[in-house]
Design an enzyme around this catalytic site. Structure first.
Site, PDB file in Angstrom:
ATOM      1  N   LEU A  11      29.649  44.717  34.392  1.00  0.00           N
ATOM      2  CA  LEU A  11      31.060  45.362  34.649  1.00  0.00           C
ATOM      3  C   LEU A  11      31.010  46.701  34.025  1.00  0.00           C
ATOM      4  CD1 LEU A  11      33.797  42.628  33.763  1.00  0.00           C
ATOM      5  CD2 LEU A  11      32.295  42.770  35.925  1.00  0.00           C
ATOM      6  N   LEU A  25      23.800  50.512  28.954  1.00  0.00           N
ATOM      7  CA  LEU A  25      23.153  50.434  30.076  1.00  0.00           C
ATOM      8  C   LEU A  25      21.973  51.443  30.257  1.00  0.00           C
ATOM      9  CD1 LEU A  25      26.130  49.374  32.602  1.00  0.00           C
ATOM     10  CD2 LEU A  25      24.234  47.910  31.480  1.00  0.00           C
ATOM     11  N   GLU A  44      34.685  51.622  46.924  1.00  0.00           N
ATOM     12  CA  GLU A  44      34.460  53.013  47.258  1.00  0.00           C
ATOM     13  C   GLU A  44      32.907  53.176  47.882  1.00  0.00           C
ATOM     14  OE1 GLU A  44      35.842  55.832  46.401  1.00  0.00           O
ATOM     15  OE2 GLU A  44      37.648  54.948  45.551  1.00  0.00           O
ATOM     16  N   GLY A  96      30.526  46.126  29.615  1.00  0.00           N
ATOM     17  CA  GLY A  96      31.814  46.341  30.021  1.00  0.00           C
ATOM     18  C   GLY A  96      33.093  45.625  29.484  1.00  0.00           C
ATOM     19  N   TYR A 156      30.025  58.459  42.352  1.00  0.00           N
ATOM     20  CA  TYR A 156      30.254  56.870  41.942  1.00  0.00           C
ATOM     21  C   TYR A 156      30.060  55.942  43.110  1.00  0.00           C
ATOM     22  CZ  TYR A 156      32.917  52.971  40.698  1.00  0.00           C
ATOM     23  OH  TYR A 156      33.405  51.381  40.559  1.00  0.00           O
ATOM     24  N   ARG A 168      45.237  48.913  32.685  1.00  0.00           N
ATOM     25  CA  ARG A 168      44.357  49.914  33.518  1.00  0.00           C
ATOM     26  C   ARG A 168      44.469  51.243  32.480  1.00  0.00           C
ATOM     27  NH1 ARG A 168      40.418  50.870  36.711  1.00  0.00           N
ATOM     28  NH2 ARG A 168      40.829  50.932  39.163  1.00  0.00           N
ATOM     29  N   GLY A 227      36.667  47.155  28.864  1.00  0.00           N
ATOM     30  CA  GLY A 227      37.314  47.667  29.773  1.00  0.00           C
ATOM     31  C   GLY A 227      38.443  46.666  30.325  1.00  0.00           C
ATOM     32  N   GLN A 228      39.113  47.083  31.481  1.00  0.00           N
ATOM     33  CA  GLN A 228      40.472  46.211  32.051  1.00  0.00           C
ATOM     34  C   GLN A 228      39.691  45.002  32.289  1.00  0.00           C
ATOM     35  OE1 GLN A 228      43.366  47.098  35.431  1.00  0.00           O
ATOM     36  NE2 GLN A 228      41.284  46.921  36.223  1.00  0.00           N
ATOM     37  N   ASP A 229      38.835  45.065  33.256  1.00  0.00           N
ATOM     38  CA  ASP A 229      37.989  43.825  33.812  1.00  0.00           C
ATOM     39  C   ASP A 229      37.574  42.930  32.636  1.00  0.00           C
ATOM     40  OD1 ASP A 229      38.991  45.024  36.070  1.00  0.00           O
ATOM     41  OD2 ASP A 229      37.245  44.726  37.203  1.00  0.00           O
ATOM     42  N   SER A 280      32.038  47.868  44.628  1.00  0.00           N
ATOM     43  CA  SER A 280      33.153  48.721  44.714  1.00  0.00           C
ATOM     44  C   SER A 280      33.442  48.811  46.189  1.00  0.00           C
ATOM     45  CB  SER A 280      33.203  50.064  43.760  1.00  0.00           C
ATOM     46  OG  SER A 280      34.282  50.855  44.189  1.00  0.00           O
TER      47      SER A 280
END
Length: 347
Positions: free
Chosen positions: A86, A65, A133, A9, A155, A190, A12-14, A131
């Site tokens: 990530l 992945l 979440e 990842g 998710y 983001r 991505g942002q992170d 997360s």
């Protein structure tokens, strides 16, 4: 010996912020990118330039992945000292539409990577992007490392699976594997489909008469928002400890979507109520109404100290998106681009 990190990842942002951090610390950084019709490296293109002009080393490798064999080959070739997972299908709304794909990549992808590490070199330190979440329908406020999980999306369910696989590999195989339970973290990088960036992008476009309405879903949802650049430092700190543990990473405060929108519009001297409308399509089948973390453990044991406040985060995102809006406005004024109003926006 130069530390060597592998990041899934990374585009991505992170991943982009983490790559910056590790390069600054003298790491050799390797990233996994999926093969696709477009090479979406915009967030890390500047790192290539910086690495080329210095002694920094950064490499990208095709992988996925969903392919355990490829992950094993990469680990064998790269021999990293640290792995940061990530990569994921990370959009909650999309997970409702594609639950099986989300489970395959977000849940089983973590297991594939853990097993690849266990086979190639179990001494590799592993970080898993867990997360908030996972808490879903929360059972206590604020949420800590001891709060029970109750995910409310495919998710969230996939992330819970990953969390326990990380714990199991730590306890069963003695691997240095840990979870960072990160609450919402945002930045100018983001994705534009995430609600915070959707808001700041729309506010700046509305200010320059490029857009007339902003359509949102549940305005009452409350989140604990921080800056992604601060949060990746916590990821790194977790892998520098004597023993692996799981940590909540959060700002320890919460704000509603309505509050975020109101603040963003007010910073542009706009009345948010004139521009925001509710679109039922953006409501989730099962809502997560409130998330607020307690990162006392991370602040005490890791020495983690976030630098960017909620208000500063909104300023940062608006400033970046205003530059994009100005570029777009210039194209429109030059006749090189037309504005396509969404149906009903001219009313």
């Amino acid at each position: 010996m130069t530390p060597r990190a592998l990041i899934s990842g990374i585009t991505g942002q992170d991943g982009s912020y983490l790559a910056e951090l590790l390069l600054d610390k003298g790491y050799e950084v390797h990233g996994i990118v999926r093969r696709s019709s477009t090479f979406g490296t915009e967030r890390i293109d500047h790192l290539y330039v910086d690495a080329h002009e210095s002694d920094a080393k950064m490499f990208l490798h095709y992988g996925d992945l969903s392919d355990g064999n490829a992950l094993t080959r990469l680990l064998t070739d790269i021999r990293p000292t640290e792995v940061y997972n990530l990569g994921a299908q990370s959009h909650v709304a999309v997970s409702f539409q594609n639950p099986v794909y989300t489970a395959d990549v977000t849940a089983l992808g973590t297991l594939r990577l853990l097993e690849a590490i266990r086979m190639v070199d179990p001494s590799i330190k592993f970080y898993q992007a867990s997360s908030s979440e996972m808490f879903g329908e929360v059972h206590e406020i604020p949420q800590t490392e001891k709060t029970r999980f109750h995910p409310r999306s495919p998710y969230g369910v996939a992330k819970v699976y990953s969390f326990w696989q990380v714990v199991n590999h730590r306890e069963s195989y003695g691997m240095y594997s840990c979870n960072g339970i990160l609450f919402n973290h945002e930045s100018p990088r983001r994705g534009e489909t995430f609600v915070t960036r959707k808001i700041t992008r729309a506010v700046t476009r509305i200010a320059l008469d490029l857009q007339r309405k902003l359509y949102l879903g549940n305005l009452d949802a409350e989140r604990d928002w921080g800056f992604a650049g601060d949060y990746v430092e916590a990821m790194w700190l977790m892998l520098q400890q004597d023993s692996p543990q799981d940590f909540v990473i959060s700002m320890n405060e919460r704000h509603s979507v309505r509050e975020f929108a109101e603040l963003a519009f007010s910073k542009m001297d706009l009345d948010w109520e004139k521009y925001v409308e509710i679109d039922p399509r953006y409501f989730r089948p099962a809502e997560v109404e409130l998330l607020q973390g307690d990162s006392k453990k991370a602040r005490t044991e890791l020495g983690w100290d976030p630098k960017v406040s909620f208000d500063e985060l909104v300023d940062m995102m608006l400033e970046s998106d205003m530059e994009l809006a100005k570029q777009e406005r210039a194209l429109v004024d030059a006749g090189l681009k037309t504005i396509e109003w969404r149906k009903g926006e001219n009313a």
